[in-house]
Design a protein around this motif. Structure first.
Motif, short mmCIF file in Angstrom:
data_model
loop_
_atom_site.label_atom_id
_atom_site.label_comp_id
_atom_site.label_asym_id
_atom_site.label_seq_id
_atom_site.Cartn_x
_atom_site.Cartn_y
_atom_site.Cartn_z
N TYR A 1 32.05 36.52 50.51
CA TYR A 1 33.65 36.47 50.67
C TYR A 1 34.05 36.28 49.02
O TYR A 1 33.65 35.35 48.50
CB TYR A 1 33.74 35.35 51.51
N HIS A 2 35.12 37.29 48.96
CA HIS A 2 35.60 37.17 47.48
C HIS A 2 37.15 36.87 47.83
O HIS A 2 37.64 37.70 48.33
CB HIS A 2 35.44 38.49 46.80
N LEU A 3 37.74 35.85 47.13
CA LEU A 3 39.05 35.60 46.80
C LEU A 3 39.87 36.29 45.81
O LEU A 3 39.31 35.78 44.67
CB LEU A 3 39.48 34.28 47.32
N LEU A 4 40.58 37.15 45.87
CA LEU A 4 41.09 37.71 44.83
C LEU A 4 42.61 37.56 44.61
O LEU A 4 43.36 38.05 45.39
CB LEU A 4 40.82 39.13 44.84
N LYS A 5 43.17 37.03 43.33
CA LYS A 5 44.50 36.52 43.22
C LYS A 5 45.11 37.56 42.36
O LYS A 5 44.51 37.98 41.10
CB LYS A 5 44.44 35.24 42.71
N TYR A 6 46.27 38.26 42.62
CA TYR A 6 47.05 39.21 41.73
C TYR A 6 48.34 38.59 41.81
O TYR A 6 49.14 38.36 42.60
CB TYR A 6 46.88 40.37 42.40
N LYS A 7 48.84 38.54 40.32
CA LYS A 7 50.37 38.17 40.15
C LYS A 7 50.98 39.23 40.70
O LYS A 7 52.39 39.09 41.21
CB LYS A 7 50.37 38.10 38.60
N ASN A 8 50.86 40.55 40.55
CA ASN A 8 51.88 41.79 41.14
C ASN A 8 51.26 42.16 42.34
O ASN A 8 51.59 43.48 42.84
CB ASN A 8 51.71 42.70 40.05
N LEU A 9 50.79 41.29 43.25
CA LEU A 9 50.43 41.79 44.86
C LEU A 9 51.53 41.90 45.56
O LEU A 9 52.41 40.96 45.51
CB LEU A 9 49.58 40.87 45.21
N PRO A 10 51.81 42.92 46.10
CA PRO A 10 52.95 43.01 47.01
C PRO A 10 52.97 41.96 48.08
O PRO A 10 51.88 41.78 48.57
CB PRO A 10 52.82 44.47 47.67
N ASP A 11 53.95 41.40 48.34
CA ASP A 11 54.05 40.30 49.50
C ASP A 11 53.53 40.31 50.45
O ASP A 11 52.79 39.56 51.37
CB ASP A 11 55.52 39.72 49.55
N TYR A 12 53.57 41.75 51.15
CA TYR A 12 52.97 42.06 52.67
C TYR A 12 51.57 42.04 52.57
O TYR A 12 50.93 42.13 53.57
CB TYR A 12 53.43 43.44 53.17
N LEU A 13 50.72 41.96 51.27
CA LEU A 13 49.54 42.10 51.20
C LEU A 13 48.77 40.75 50.97
O LEU A 13 47.52 40.76 50.97
CB LEU A 13 48.86 43.07 50.19
N ASP A 14 49.65 39.75 50.83
CA ASP A 14 49.01 38.40 50.75
C ASP A 14 48.31 38.19 52.05
O ASP A 14 48.81 38.05 53.05
CB ASP A 14 50.38 37.42 50.58
N GLY A 15 46.99 37.85 51.57
CA GLY A 15 46.29 37.14 52.92
C GLY A 15 45.51 38.65 53.43
O GLY A 15 44.85 38.68 54.46
N TYR A 16 45.67 39.77 53.05
CA TYR A 16 45.05 41.11 53.45
C TYR A 16 43.60 41.27 53.25
O TYR A 16 43.05 40.83 52.12
CB TYR A 16 45.58 42.39 52.75
N LYS A 17 42.62 41.52 54.28
CA LYS A 17 41.38 41.48 54.11
C LYS A 17 40.72 42.79 54.29
O LYS A 17 41.01 43.69 55.20
CB LYS A 17 40.83 40.67 55.19
N ILE A 18 39.79 42.87 53.26
CA ILE A 18 39.22 44.40 53.18
C ILE A 18 37.63 44.09 53.03
O ILE A 18 36.95 43.35 52.45
CB ILE A 18 39.48 45.22 51.79
N GLY A 19 36.97 44.90 54.07
CA GLY A 19 35.44 44.71 54.26
C GLY A 19 34.88 45.99 53.38
O GLY A 19 35.32 47.18 53.46
N GLN A 20 33.66 45.82 53.08
CA GLN A 20 32.88 46.90 52.43
C GLN A 20 31.51 47.12 52.79
O GLN A 20 30.77 45.98 52.74
CB GLN A 20 32.88 46.98 50.86
N LEU A 21 31.15 48.08 53.24
CA LEU A 21 29.55 48.29 53.42
C LEU A 21 29.03 49.56 52.59
O LEU A 21 29.99 50.52 52.23
CB LEU A 21 29.49 48.88 54.65
N SER A 22 28.10 49.61 52.12
CA SER A 22 27.69 50.74 51.15
C SER A 22 26.02 50.92 51.09
O SER A 22 25.43 49.91 51.49
CB SER A 22 27.79 50.23 49.63
N ASP A 23 25.81 51.94 50.73
CA ASP A 23 24.37 52.42 50.89
C ASP A 23 23.40 51.70 51.95
O ASP A 23 22.48 51.25 51.97
CB ASP A 23 23.59 51.68 49.70
N LEU A 24 23.90 52.15 53.27
CA LEU A 24 23.23 51.79 54.60
C LEU A 24 21.90 52.55 54.56
O LEU A 24 20.77 52.26 55.07
CB LEU A 24 24.09 51.95 55.77
#
Length: 410
Positions: A153-176
């Motif tokens: 789990y990775h919490l990424l903070k951005y100064k210029n993040l659009p407000d509607y993406l605050d708290g947005y979560k993205i999952g990643q799977l790779s090389d199954l």
């Protein structure tokens, strides 16, 4: 494992097993060289034949609805063969260090014995333990590597993040690498792991499947779980899609809700959270998912040039002020992500080296970004360690499903 690679793998590992037996006999001085080599040869051939047979019958097993995680006989053979690979360089070093002591005079060896344990005796004892240590490491590495999945789990903070993406979560799977040692059941477990974190969308960064007989099962699982990700599933191609059957894998994905991106972009939101489930805000900047294709260019210059070409195609038409997440199978694309000021680039391909002790060697061979998070200013690149594998052997580098939560920095 397919075709010439599989044949070469069997030949090389069998030869290494024989050489390892010779090295061990030289170091341990068993006095039973012929018996040792005969047993070594028989076990190595049985292991290779067992793996080859498993690969041959696998399509019919998959078609019959077999839901086994793997074949135990094939796993035992793989453990034996990989144990030889582990033991070979260690025994080579032990034999190299012990050789000078064998040329010393007997009288000097006797004197050393009176004083305690000689270095030659110590090396002989170490050599006797190496096969057991190699087998234990191979057994644990293969069985745990096949089984264990780490949800990072990775919490990424951005100064210029659009407000509607605050708290947005993205999952990643790779090389199954769905195949001999990564079953449909493991795919379901990986999807469950990221869905349990409440992610908004799922990204799959290539190398989805190796055994085409599993395409129907993969399609059924992806389709059945697609609605667990409110904003959809995005996919970019890896090298194994091209190695296996590009058209067949593409056709399977097109029958599911998965969005395929190939040197292209998708506007997830035109601003203010429009197009996203449960996301609202006042920021009018858009949100894009872009993806670069896998580059097969040879040579550093050609490889860099083609990566740049692919990224420029993917970014064509994307507004400069948009918040962008880029997908690319090869981790080298992180350089382009930093160059083009892309907030987050998600990659895979390296499997994190799988065997952590060789990580520095893999990096030296050209994988600048091996595993984990990399940062340049406010821009990040992440290399997933691989949700699966084509060989399950892993030591201090478990399989991984990744989750990223975007937060606006105050």
């Amino acid at each position: 494992m397919k075709g010439h690679f599989f044949i070469n793998f069997m030949i090389i590992t069998t030869i290494l097993c024989i050489l390892t037996g010779l090295l061990w006999d030289y170091a341990a001085r068993t006095g039973h060289r012929r018996l040792l080599l005969f047993a070594d040869l028989v076990l190595s051939i049985l292991s290779a034949v067992g793996l080859a047979h498993y690969e041959e019958i696998f399509p019919s097993l998959a078609a019959s609805g077999w839901d086994g995680l793997y074949d135990w006989k094939a796993m035992a053979g793989l453990i034996w063969l990989l144990a030889a690979i582990l033991a070979f360089p260690c025994l080579l070093l032990v034999d190299a260090f012990s050789l000078p002591f064998r040329t010393r005079r007997r009288r000097r060896r006797r004197r050393r014995r009176r004083g305690g344990v000689s270095r030659r005796t110590f090396l002989k004892g170490a050599a006797a333990l190496l096969p057991a240590a190699a087998l234990a490491t191979s057994g644990a590495g293969n069985l745990l590597g096949e089984r264990d999945l780490d949800t990072t789990y990775h919490l990424l903070k951005y100064k210029n993040l659009p407000d509607y993406l605050d708290g947005y979560k993205i999952g990643q799977l790779s090389d199954l690498h769905m195949g001999l040692f990564f079953s449909p059941r493991r795919l379901q477990e990986a999807i469950d792991a990221v869905a349990a974190q409440g992610v908004n969308r799922l990204e799959i960064t290539g190398d989805l499947i190796d055994e085409l007989s599993l395409l129907p099962q993969a399609q059924a699982i992806i389709a059945a779980n697609a609605d667990r990700f409110p904003d959809g599933i995005d996919f970019c191609y890896g090298n194994h899609e091209y190695y296996r059957d590009f058209d067949a894998i593409t056709a399977m994905l097109e029958k599911t809700p998965v969005r395929i991106l190939r040197n292209s972009s998708f506007r997830a939101s035109r601003g203010c959270g429009q197009g996203l489930q449960g996301c609202r805000g006042r920021d009018g900047r858009s949100f894009y998912i872009v993806a670069a294709d896998y580059s097969f260019a040879r040579g550093d210059s050609a490889f860099a040039a083609e990566r740049e070409e692919y990224v420029q195609k993917a970014l064509d038409g994307v507004p400069e002020d948009a918040f962008v997440v880029m997908l690319a199978h090869h981790s080298a694309f992180i350089d382009e992500g930093f160059k083009h000021h892309i907030p987050l680039t998600l990659c895979g391909h390296t499997h994190g080296a799988q065997f952590a002790p060789i990580g520095p060697l893999v990096t030296a061979l050209g994988f600048k970004y091996l595993r984990g998070m990399f940062q340049h200013g406010e821009y990040r690149g992440y290399v997933n360690r691989g949700t699966g594998h084509w060989l399950p052997f892993r030591v201090l580098c478990s399989r991984e499903a990744s989750v990223f939560e975007l937060r606006k920095q105050a």
